[in-house]
Design an enzyme around this catalytic site. Sequence first.
Site, PDB file in Angstrom:
ATOM      1  N   VAL A   1      13.754   5.737 -17.648  1.00  0.00           N
ATOM      2  CA  VAL A   1      13.897   7.172 -17.430  1.00  0.00           C
ATOM      3  C   VAL A   1      14.991   7.398 -16.389  1.00  0.00           C
ATOM      4  CG1 VAL A   1      12.761   9.280 -16.648  1.00  0.00           C
ATOM      5  CG2 VAL A   1      11.505   7.633 -18.055  1.00  0.00           C
TER       6      VAL A   1
ATOM      7  N   TYR B   1     -12.445   0.443  -1.300  1.00  0.00           N
ATOM      8  CA  TYR B   1     -11.602   0.768  -2.461  1.00  0.00           C
ATOM      9  C   TYR B   1     -12.388   1.623  -3.453  1.00  0.00           C
ATOM     10  CZ  TYR B   1      -7.744  -2.316  -1.090  1.00  0.00           C
ATOM     11  OH  TYR B   1      -6.681  -2.885  -0.448  1.00  0.00           O
TER      12      TYR B   1
ATOM     13  N   TYR C   1      -4.043   2.363   9.024  1.00  0.00           N
ATOM     14  CA  TYR C   1      -4.684   1.078   8.760  1.00  0.00           C
ATOM     15  C   TYR C   1      -5.783   0.782   9.777  1.00  0.00           C
ATOM     16  CZ  TYR C   1      -2.193  -1.149   4.881  1.00  0.00           C
ATOM     17  OH  TYR C   1      -1.735  -1.508   3.637  1.00  0.00           O
TER      18      TYR C   1
ATOM     19  N   THR D   1      -1.865  -0.639  -1.201  1.00  0.00           N
ATOM     20  CA  THR D   1      -3.168  -1.040  -1.724  1.00  0.00           C
ATOM     21  C   THR D   1      -3.318  -0.589  -3.174  1.00  0.00           C
ATOM     22  OG1 THR D   1      -4.265   1.008  -1.013  1.00  0.00           O
ATOM     23  CG2 THR D   1      -4.269  -0.844   0.544  1.00  0.00           C
TER      24      THR D   1
END
Length: 531
Positions: free
Chosen positions: A235, A73, A186, A486
């Site tokens: 919005v 990450y 993945y 993620t």
Amino acid sequence: MSTNNSEKHAYFVGGGLASLAGAVYLLEDGGFKGENIHIIEALPILGGSNDGAGSKEKGFICRGGRMLNEETYENFWDLSSRIPSLEVPNISVKDEILAFDHANPTNAQARLIDKDGNRLPVTDMQFDTKDRMKMVKLFFTDEDELDNVTIRDWFDDHFFTTNFWYMWQTTFAWQEWSSIFEFQRYMKRMLLEFSRINTLEGVTRTPYNQYESVILPIKKYLDKYNVDFSLRKTVTDLHFKDNDNITVSEVECVNAEGNTEIIAVNEDDLVFFTNGCITDNSNNGDYKTPARYLPGNPPSFALWRKIADKKPGRLGNPDPFFTKPDETKWYSFTPTFKGNKMLKLIEEYSGNKPGSGALMTFKDSSWRMSIVVAAQPHFKAQGDDTTILWGYGLYPDAIGDFVKKPMIDCTGEELLTELIHHLHFEQHEADIKESVINVIPCMMPYIDALFQPRAKADRPAVVPEGSTNLALISQFVEIPEDMVFTEEYSVRAARWAVYTLLGLDKKVAPVTEYWKRPDVLAKAIHTSYRS
């Protein structure tokens, strides 16, 4: 840092993690003033799908959980390293999370459970030769050849009976009809985790739920700079200049009173749009009431569809993701207990103390039900005398094995009954239910929308061709090599959007190519033959 941007304004449509991250990068790397950054959110609370709410009196709720990963990450850790912890002086959110995780490592001892309540040995992935060949072929197939192909299209029946499938499916919430393109992403991106999918040792957990551990610290940080948060404002349209470029000239909103507002956007201003929200139209129930299934007219889809029609071919195509809610829904539930009777029983049964076990999946469950027992407290408001767990089912239309009705129609009590019977805790059922404060079910019609089969072009670029001031930041944009669903995807999209629109000479942290490392590949090959 450029000083030329101090008078520019930025408008974020949606108040999730991507927008909050984008605001941080505008402040720190783009030279924006906080009061010129406007985050517009339809809900009364920020965080998007990173949520956590409730009380000791009424019970707590997490719609879902987002697992982190220390090694992969890259941009999430960059962002969190910039944000001060709310709990510990003089350290960052990144350091706080990693310190907590290292002190509470994950090592699941009950990853798969059979119908008789047996904890199954899961070091063997149970592949046959054809499964391995299909996996290798997928690994080397050009993703441009995988438009609209599903996992079921690619693999044979045997694959869907393996330990690997049960674990990989429930860790990430795959369906057999999910996109093989995403599955391939993945497999490459998470190849590092393949050899430890049976223990989930690679999972990094936050000290509390993600709203309190991630969203609140970022919100507090942005508050210091007077970032403008407009909540309960929806919005409804983005107006473009009448030319071949994509230049937003106005943002049209409806406020909490139902009045339309038009925000004028100058040519030098920026607009960031979260095009698609996986928790659109979610609904909660309670101990005696099922959550309602309300798939009609998801607002983020409606807005994305509206602006995509104005610039055909350049702003993506939301239809593959948001038109089949029966394929993208699942049902989660969060039980809250007074005392720790249920959690102690699970600890004795599983061999994992709370926070160390990650997912427990009942592989023979008709609902394909899994549960997670986080480290306690998972909410700051819990106190020492309250405990929670979380669970979900991937097949909510199926009839339960013990409660003979579809999961989608079940109350919180019925979901707990099904769980108690899968754990074979029947002799403790009365005591467990006596300790219940609430069990809150949650129906999410679009939670798996990002895995739907689609063409590569259906996801727009972060900064579309011809855009002068609009970027798209969501789980539905195209980021080469990265994987959706993620925290990293949201942060990477936001950082990329800011740097690109401002023309900054700064680099977004690249995807780490673990799938090209010989040691990782060797481990993966060994794992595929492990018994």
